[in-house]
Design an enzyme around this catalytic site. Structure first.
Site, mmCIF file in Angstrom:
data_model
loop_
_atom_site.group_PDB
_atom_site.id
_atom_site.type_symbol
_atom_site.label_atom_id
_atom_site.label_comp_id
_atom_site.label_asym_id
_atom_site.label_seq_id
_atom_site.Cartn_x
_atom_site.Cartn_y
_atom_site.Cartn_z
ATOM 1 N N ASP A 82 0.870 -1.021 -0.213
ATOM 2 C CA ASP A 82 -0.286 0.195 -0.129
ATOM 3 C C ASP A 82 0.657 1.360 0.054
ATOM 4 O O ASP A 82 1.779 1.801 0.445
ATOM 5 C CB ASP A 82 -1.403 -0.065 1.098
ATOM 6 N N GLU A 177 0.218 -1.092 6.032
ATOM 7 C CA GLU A 177 0.657 -0.822 6.471
ATOM 8 C C GLU A 177 0.481 0.809 6.907
ATOM 9 O O GLU A 177 1.148 0.596 7.678
ATOM 10 C CB GLU A 177 2.412 -1.070 6.240
HETATM 11 ZN ZN LIG Z 1 6.386 2.263 4.509
#
Ligand SMILES: [Zn+2]
Length: 442
Positions: A82, A177
């Site tokens: 992401d 994340e």
């Molecule tokens: Zn990162």
């Protein structure tokens, strides 16, 4: 190696995988699954074993053991797919600047934007290298598609070169994340590694094994609402005013992100909403030490009590919750994952250096969960914005470091075999005898 690594990276960054913290799905956005599916397919084509996507979208695979003996620890390499919600990741147009000349870089889609070595001095280290930027209106997504490309290239190298001796190597691509959910649904038994590394760092040689410890606070203030014309008579209490008072009383001069650095912690209001009836203030609390974090909790609680005492007709509530903890608390008990990483970096011809992260990584939580997970460089710079860049040669150095690292875990096991009492190989966690949470008792 460079063309494959670069072409992978260019392919990955063109997919929009921006995370969305307002989403309730997992992964938070469908674009991440598109990339995860692509990675699953590539792993299969490369000939990796046990390629699998979990029901939550984590993609895992194995590179079979080529070790000379039993009992070599399984290590894992992780990278997140992401990109940050802070800046658009849609329609990324990567630009490759071959043999970068050390001068300022301008962007075709935003003429006002300048990437200047004066404000980004790391650029000078990249002189002569091939660097990649975006085109001016989006981030690049090197955070962390540089890591994804590095891990994928590592898989290729290990599978191609059968002479390399290493234990079982696991790889894992993770979503979300950037919004702090990266390991929420990760099953450590399924990953089944005894030490791990995230590839999500900066300049060549960097290793991160200390992060903040983090809590979040939410203060809710209930006021008393009346028509303004009779506010005095009816006793209006404006919650928005009280929220402002709380903000003004924070120790900003010496305890805010914009006034601290290095190992100093801070209290940081991230969101304020309010009207007469009710106001909420969200804050994050950060410190490298649990004692410092506890002190910051006491500051917030004290300010709330003061606010309540000054205006008894209001109702002030303060909720503090744990976010993550400094991975150093656990790693200090067994520094092998860090020491071997330093050796691997040196073996790749670089000077290893520690970087203390004023933030957290997926590894902070993994380490606390029992899987020691320092973070290694992969060349990311100026993350989360349109000035993001990465050098292809730095990503290559990260691949080389990981190859060396896999080998060192195998070799060290062999060296130890003679001198230490051989324990049966442990497939169960925790492997490294990490003491289970101490920090929270502080
Ligand atoms: Zn990162």
């Amino acid at each position: 190696m460079s063309d494959t690594l670069l072409s992978r990276f260019l392919r990955y960054v063109q997919l929009d995988t921006q995370a969305d913290d307002t989403s309730t799905t997992f992964p938070s956005t469908p674009g991440q699954l598109v990339l995860l599916e692509m990675l699953k397919k590539e792993l299969t084509e490369l000939g990796a074993a046990d390629v699998r996507m979990t029901k939550h979208g984590y993609v895992m695979a194995s590179i079979p053991d080529t070790a000379r003996r039993e009992g070599v620890p399984t290590i894992a390499f992780l990278a997140h797919v992401d990109t940050a919600p802070d800046c658009s990741g849609k329609g990324v147009k990567p630009i490759v600047h071959r043999a970068y000349d050390g001068k300022t870089i301008r962007f075709p889609d935003n003429p006002r934007l300048v990437l200047d070595p004066a404000t980004s001095p790391e650029l000078l280290e990249a002189k002569g290298k091939d660097i990649v930027t975006a085109s001016g209106t989006t981030l690049l997504g090197a955070d962390d598609k540089a890591g994804v490309a590095v891990v994928m290239t590592l898989v290729e190298q290990l599978l191609k070169n059968k002479k390399l001796k290493h234990g079982l190597v696991r790889v894992c691509f993770t979503p979300d994340e950037e919004i702090g959910r990266g390991v929420d649904k990760l099953d450590l038994r399924e990953l089944s590694a005894q030490a791990a590394y995230t590839l999500d760092g900066g300049a060549p040689g960097e290793i991160c094994w200390e992060t903040f410890s983090a809590d979040a606070a939410e203060v809710t203030i209930d006021g008393v609402t009346t028509h303004p014309m009779e506010a005095r008579a009816k006793g209006m209490v404006n919650a928005a005013h009280l929220a402002g008072k709380l903000l003004a009383s924070l120790p900003r001069e010496h305890c805010a992100p914009e006034t601290t650095e290095g190992r100093e912690g801070f209290i940081h209001p991230t969101r304020v909403e309010g009207k007469v009836e009710q106001a909420t203030v969200k804050l994050i609390l950060r410190d490298f030490e649990m004692t410092g974090l506890a002190a910051k909790r006491r500051i917030i609680e004290g300010l709330c009590r003061g606010l309540q005492a000054a205006e008894p007709r209001a109702r002030v509530r303060c909720k503090i919750r744990k976010q993550y903890r400094n991975m150093a608390y656990w790693l200090r008990d067994d520094m092998r994952p860090v020491e071997l990483a330093r050796e691997a970096i040196a073996a790749a011809g670089l000077k290893p250096f520690d970087h203390v992260i004023r933030g957290g990584t997926d590894g902070s939580r993994l380490t606390e969960m029992g899987l020691p997970t320092p973070n290694l460089f992969c060349g990311e710079h100026n993350a989360h914005g349109p000035l993001e860049w990465v050098a292809v040669q730095d990503m290559e150095l990260a691949v080389t470091t990981c190859v060396k690292l896999a080998g060192l875990w195998e070799m060290k096991r062999e060296l130890e075999a003679g001198s230490r009492k051989q324990k049966p190989p442990q497939r169960q966690l925790p492997f490294l005898g990490l003491k289970q949470p101490g920090p929270d008792r502080v």
